[in-house]
Write a protein that holds these residues in place. Structure first.
Motif, mmCIF file in Angstrom:
data_model
loop_
_atom_site.group_PDB
_atom_site.id
_atom_site.type_symbol
_atom_site.label_atom_id
_atom_site.label_comp_id
_atom_site.label_asym_id
_atom_site.label_seq_id
_atom_site.Cartn_x
_atom_site.Cartn_y
_atom_site.Cartn_z
ATOM 1 N N CYS A 27 5.352 -6.158 9.866
ATOM 2 C CA CYS A 27 6.570 -5.624 9.267
ATOM 3 C C CYS A 27 6.204 -4.675 8.134
ATOM 4 C CB CYS A 27 7.434 -6.770 8.748
ATOM 5 S SG CYS A 27 8.902 -6.244 7.838
ATOM 6 N N SER A 28 5.253 -5.103 7.294
ATOM 7 C CA SER A 28 4.808 -4.288 6.160
ATOM 8 C C SER A 28 3.288 -4.229 6.102
ATOM 9 C CB SER A 28 5.320 -4.867 4.843
ATOM 10 O OG SER A 28 6.721 -4.933 4.810
ATOM 11 N N ALA A 29 2.788 -3.042 5.784
ATOM 12 C CA ALA A 29 1.369 -2.910 5.475
ATOM 13 C C ALA A 29 1.148 -3.498 4.088
ATOM 14 C CB ALA A 29 0.957 -1.444 5.509
ATOM 15 N N GLU A 30 0.216 -4.455 3.991
ATOM 16 C CA GLU A 30 -0.010 -5.147 2.721
ATOM 17 C C GLU A 30 -1.392 -4.830 2.122
ATOM 18 O OE1 GLU A 30 2.622 -8.904 4.442
ATOM 19 O OE2 GLU A 30 0.530 -9.212 3.863
ATOM 20 N N GLU A 66 9.205 -3.407 -1.625
ATOM 21 C CA GLU A 66 9.703 -2.197 -0.962
ATOM 22 C C GLU A 66 8.590 -1.380 -0.322
ATOM 23 O OE1 GLU A 66 12.012 -0.356 -4.115
ATOM 24 O OE2 GLU A 66 13.813 -1.400 -3.427
ATOM 25 N N GLY A 67 7.487 -2.060 -0.004
ATOM 26 C CA GLY A 67 6.388 -1.374 0.672
ATOM 27 C C GLY A 67 5.357 -0.854 -0.309
ATOM 28 N N VAL A 68 4.138 -0.651 0.198
ATOM 29 C CA VAL A 68 3.057 -0.176 -0.665
ATOM 30 C C VAL A 68 3.135 1.324 -0.897
ATOM 31 C CG1 VAL A 68 1.506 -2.040 0.006
ATOM 32 C CG2 VAL A 68 1.502 0.102 1.323
ATOM 33 N N GLY A 69 3.886 2.027 -0.063
ATOM 34 C CA GLY A 69 4.013 3.469 -0.215
ATOM 35 C C GLY A 69 2.866 4.236 0.428
ATOM 36 N N THR A 70 2.707 5.469 -0.009
ATOM 37 C CA THR A 70 1.785 6.402 0.630
ATOM 38 C C THR A 70 0.345 5.897 0.671
ATOM 39 O OG1 THR A 70 3.199 8.217 -0.112
ATOM 40 C CG2 THR A 70 1.000 8.808 0.631
ATOM 41 N N ILE A 71 -0.051 5.045 -0.280
ATOM 42 C CA ILE A 71 -1.438 4.557 -0.281
ATOM 43 C C ILE A 71 -1.768 3.771 0.989
ATOM 44 C CG2 ILE A 71 -1.546 4.427 -2.799
ATOM 45 C CD1 ILE A 71 -1.234 1.372 -2.506
ATOM 46 N N GLY A 72 -0.737 3.308 1.713
ATOM 47 C CA GLY A 72 -0.978 2.560 2.938
ATOM 48 C C GLY A 72 -1.268 3.425 4.148
ATOM 49 N N LEU A 73 -0.972 4.721 4.073
ATOM 50 C CA LEU A 73 -1.173 5.596 5.225
ATOM 51 C C LEU A 73 -2.658 5.716 5.625
ATOM 52 C CD1 LEU A 73 1.504 8.329 4.469
ATOM 53 C CD2 LEU A 73 1.575 6.575 6.254
ATOM 54 N N PRO A 74 -3.598 5.814 4.666
ATOM 55 C CA PRO A 74 -5.018 5.828 5.064
ATOM 56 C C PRO A 74 -5.441 4.536 5.768
ATOM 57 C CG PRO A 74 -4.776 6.677 2.833
ATOM 58 C CD PRO A 74 -3.441 6.111 3.226
ATOM 59 N N TRP A 75 -4.799 3.419 5.448
ATOM 60 C CA TRP A 75 -5.110 2.159 6.138
ATOM 61 C C TRP A 75 -4.770 2.285 7.615
ATOM 62 C CZ3 TRP A 75 -1.907 -1.315 2.268
ATOM 63 C CH2 TRP A 75 -2.450 -1.178 0.982
ATOM 64 N N LEU A 76 -3.634 2.922 7.882
ATOM 65 C CA LEU A 76 -3.237 3.135 9.280
ATOM 66 C C LEU A 76 -4.208 4.078 9.979
ATOM 67 C CD1 LEU A 76 0.654 3.412 8.960
ATOM 68 C CD2 LEU A 76 -0.648 1.557 9.985
#
Length: 360
Positions: A27-30, A66-76
């Motif tokens: 549901c959310s990138a943590e 409310e989500g980790v925000g843009t910092i999570g995109l590199p994880w993806l």
């Protein structure tokens, strides 16, 4: 940071045509570890085509995660590099669209809280203008099919060629079985309006519970949906959002293996008629459910009348109902004769329920 190029267009194109298309992920990138490990374990099931993860999470009340925000995109990006799975992210604002495209997100989706607001949808559509990326659109929170249709039209006018729909259920007063009432007839109507559009179901958000993922997903398969989007987490009970509806990647694999996907019979001569029949079936199911709820209230009325020595039949109240409902029925194109017969049958059943309670 330099953006990673998106997965080859050929792969995304092939998946867009695949049936069933299966999208899964947290549901959310943590954390980076959580996202990458989830992707790797989902990939091992051999059943998942695309990885989803919430980067921005619109919540009802401030203070919620409310989500980790843009910092999570590199994880993806790293999860995609490790598994080859294309990645999908929800966007609600132009900056989120920009960041997602910068980091090579393969598929975007518009969430239910955004679809409900035409201004928000238009902002996203304007940000997408000129982009070559598939976009999935969830139904709005409230059961308004015109808002859903309007969102499709706005995104199409922005020049997006690959548009898909996600049926995730609707908020409904008095709904107790599901987190979001499926209201299958509305999904079927959208399928009728957009017969050539990719249409997938979201059992996680409809169910709100792990134990309902299998029956809800199977019903979607039986209704000829094109695929599913489901939530999976390496440690579901400790997920930062929507813990109750998530399952481990291994359990997700078991669920996906249990679904039976059937095909429409080629010899069906009138597919339009068949769709209308499916709508009738779903509406009849919902009518029966509502009637069942009505009789439960009749039971409570019977108990109250018993405790207070009140007769079952209240003539004035019954006459008011007949007059009021007949007038409403006529405005809806229903004959007075039909309304009277229908109400008589409901009234008799209600009396029988109250009588059973009062004379236990």
């Amino acid at each position: 940071m330099q953006a990673t190029p998106s997965t080859s267009k050929t792969l995304v194109d092939e998946l867009w045509e695949k049936r069933p298309l299966i999208i899964s992920g947290p549901c959310s990138a943590e954390s980076e570890e959580q996202v990458v490990e989830t992707a790797i374990r989902l990939k091992k099931t051999g059943k998942v085509d695309m990885l989803r993860a919430g980067i921005w999470k619109p919540r009802t009340r401030p203070g919620s995660f409310e989500g980790v925000g843009t910092i999570g995109l590199p994880w993806l990006q790293k999860a995609k590099a490790a598994t080859g799975l294309p990645i999908a992210v929800e966007v609600a604002m132009p900056k989120q669209v920009e960041d997602s495209l910068t980091f090579g997100v393969d598929v975007l989706w518009i969430g239910a809280r955004t679809t409900v607001n035409p201004f928000s949808v238009q902002d996203v559509a304007d940000a997408l203008r000129g982009a070559d990326v598939p976009v999935l659109i969830k139904n709005p929170i409230n059961p308004d099919i015109e808002l859903w249709t309007g969102a499709v039209e706005r995104i199409a006018k922005a020049g997006i060629k690959k548009i898909g729909l996600i049926h995730r259920g609707f908020s409904s007063y008095g709904n107790t079985e599901y987190r979001n009432a499926p209201m299958w007839h509305l999904a079927i109507e959208m399928r009728r309006r957009f017969p050539d559009v990719l249409f997938i179901n979201d059992p996680s958000h409809i169910s709100g519970r792990r134990d309902l993922l299998l029956p809800v997903g199977q019903k979607a398969a039986d209704l000829d949906f094109d695929g599913l989007i489901l939530e999976s987490h390496i440690d579901p009970d400790n997920a930062w959002s929507d813990a109750k509806q998530q399952v481990t990647p291994e359990r997700m694999g078991e669920i996906l293996n249990s679904y039976v996907w059937r095909h429409q019979k080629a010899e069906v001569e009138n597919t339009e008629l068949e769709k209308y029949r499916q709508q009738i079936n779903q509406l009849d199911d919902e009518l029966l459910h509502l009637l069942g709820q009505r009789m439960k209230i009749a039971d409570k009325i019977g108990a109250y009348k018993k405790e207070n020595d009140i007769t079952i039949l209240q003539t004035n109240r019954w006459n008011e109902i007949l007059d009021s409902m007949s007038a409403k029925g006529e405005k809806l194109g229903l004959s007075k004769d039909f309304i009277t017969k229908y109400l008589d049958a409901v009234h008799v059943e209600s009396i029988n329920h109250q009588n059973a309670v009062m004379n236990e």
